[in-house]
Scaffold this motif. Structure first.
Motif, PDB file in Angstrom:
ATOM      1  N   ALA A 202       0.824  -1.217   0.000  1.00  0.00           N
ATOM      2  CA  ALA A 202       0.000   0.000   0.000  1.00  0.00           C
ATOM      3  C   ALA A 202       0.852   1.259   0.000  1.00  0.00           C
ATOM      4  N   ALA A 203       1.950   1.252   0.719  1.00  0.00           N
ATOM      5  CA  ALA A 203       2.777   2.453   0.854  1.00  0.00           C
ATOM      6  C   ALA A 203       3.610   2.683  -0.407  1.00  0.00           C
ATOM      7  N   ARG A 204       3.717   3.950  -0.798  1.00  0.00           N
ATOM      8  CA  ARG A 204       4.588   4.341  -1.905  1.00  0.00           C
ATOM      9  C   ARG A 204       5.122   5.743  -1.615  1.00  0.00           C
ATOM     10  N   PRO A 205       6.444   5.918  -1.624  1.00  0.00           N
ATOM     11  CA  PRO A 205       7.011   7.235  -1.321  1.00  0.00           C
ATOM     12  C   PRO A 205       6.446   8.323  -2.231  1.00  0.00           C
ATOM     13  N   GLY A 206       6.086   9.460  -1.623  1.00  0.00           N
ATOM     14  CA  GLY A 206       5.561  10.581  -2.388  1.00  0.00           C
ATOM     15  C   GLY A 206       4.070  10.547  -2.617  1.00  0.00           C
ATOM     16  N   TYR A 207       3.403   9.503  -2.145  1.00  0.00           N
ATOM     17  CA  TYR A 207       1.963   9.368  -2.333  1.00  0.00           C
ATOM     18  C   TYR A 207       1.245   9.381  -0.992  1.00  0.00           C
ATOM     19  N   ARG A 208       0.012   9.866  -0.999  1.00  0.00           N
ATOM     20  CA  ARG A 208      -0.862   9.802   0.166  1.00  0.00           C
ATOM     21  C   ARG A 208      -1.665   8.511   0.049  1.00  0.00           C
ATOM     22  N   THR A 209      -1.485   7.612   1.001  1.00  0.00           N
ATOM     23  CA  THR A 209      -2.078   6.282   0.918  1.00  0.00           C
ATOM     24  C   THR A 209      -3.422   6.225   1.623  1.00  0.00           C
ATOM     25  N   ILE A 210      -4.406   5.646   0.931  1.00  0.00           N
ATOM     26  CA  ILE A 210      -5.692   5.276   1.507  1.00  0.00           C
ATOM     27  C   ILE A 210      -5.811   3.763   1.329  1.00  0.00           C
ATOM     28  N   VAL A 211      -6.085   3.042   2.407  1.00  0.00           N
ATOM     29  CA  VAL A 211      -6.156   1.583   2.306  1.00  0.00           C
ATOM     30  C   VAL A 211      -7.329   1.092   3.134  1.00  0.00           C
ATOM     31  N   GLY A 212      -8.032   0.077   2.618  1.00  0.00           N
ATOM     32  CA  GLY A 212      -9.165  -0.428   3.385  1.00  0.00           C
ATOM     33  C   GLY A 212      -9.879  -1.568   2.705  1.00  0.00           C
TER      34      GLY A 212
END
Length: 296
Positions: A202-212
């Motif tokens: 889910a995580a990626r540098p430079g991005y705002r992560t939304i996970v669910g």
């Protein structure tokens, strides 16, 4: 005087405004469970009910996570959302397969028409690229995966301000349940591995992560459900803020019967509101809505 006006306008153009995103997750229970009201719903009926629920909040929807959806309704949902919102939408859907590699089919609709495979889906307002990340799954039951949508930043200039939409990564999934037919070993070890892998992809540098999605675990401080499941989801609370988190307690309102199984995580400090639509009875799960600020 003219110089002061020009300086004021320049300042407004340079100042970014807060950008908010509306997110919904919902296990629609349409594929194989005859106890649910959307069981065997046709593509149009399914798209309309999902779309109306997504539009039921005051903010315009931006991301929709779906579980127990059907691949055959993907295009219909995309078209319904575009017509009702006046914006372009992109929907990524991944169909589950059984241990033998065959599609895990949705039961036909009420007219006997095929509906494709039971699936997870991520719908995004605007253009996006999609990736499917396989998750560890028991070899005797269905495969599991996460679908991640990547939305690149856009810049819109107006007289009042420059609106910079940050880069967003939205990942949705439906994990193993721990039931006898699924992840049946003590402590549901595959679900634990699924959560670990989901946190990684889910995580990626430079991005705002939304996970669910439907994580099929109880919250760490819920006091019910599998202790192994509660431990396994705890790292998400360390990395993100959960939509319905109750202050310092890592818990929230029920989303299926008397338990919380459905989650929305966002960057810490960004959740502006959370709503569990308890009045909805179309599925055995309740939709969860979140408003998240993508910048201060």
């Amino acid at each position: 005087m003219v110089g002061h006006v020009l300086l004021l306008v320049a300042g407004l153009l340079a100042a970014p405004v807060r950008t908010e995103l509306s997110v919904m997750t919902w296990n629609v229970c349409t594929g194989t469970n005859s106890d649910c009201r959307l069981y065997r719903a046709g593509a149009v009926e399914l798209a309309e009910n999902i779309g109306r629920q997504a539009l039921s909040r005051t903010a315009r929807p931006g991301v929709i996570f779906l579980q127990e959806f059907c691949t055959g309704a993907t295009g219909t949902l995309e078209l319904w959302l575009e017509r009702r919102t006046g914006r372009s939408w992109t929907v990524g859907s991944w169909g589950l397969t059984g241990h033998d590699g065959k599609p895990y089919a949705c039961h036909p609709d009420r007219l006997g028409r095929p509906r494709g495979a039971q699936s997870i889906a991520v719908a995004v307002a605007g253009e996006a690229t999609f990736e499917t990340h396989p998750l560890p799954a028991p070899p005797w039951y269905v495969r599991r995966a996460a679908v991640c949508a990547t939305v690149t930043a856009t810049v819109t200039a107006t007289v009042a301000a420059t609106v910079v939409a940050p880069k967003v990564r939205a990942c949705g999934t439906h994990l193993s349940s721990g039931a006898q037919y699924d992840d049946r070993q003590p402590g549901a070890p595959y679900r634990t591995r699924q959560l670990q892998r989901l946190l990684e992809v889910a995580a990626r540098p430079g991005y705002r992560t939304i996970v669910g999605g439907d994580l099929n675990v109880s919250p760490p401080d819920g006091g019910y459900g599998s202790a192994a499941g509660r431990r396994a989801v705890a790292p998400f609370y360390r990395a993100y803020q959960e939509c319905d988190q109750r202050g310092g307690r890592r818990t929230g309102g029920r989303t299926r019967e008397d338990k919380k199984l459905d989650y929305l995580f966002a960057p810490k400090g960004s959740v502006r509101s959370c709503h569990v639509a308890r009045e909805v009875t179309l599925s055995d799960h309740k939709p969860v809505h979140m408003e998240v600020a993508l910048r201060p």
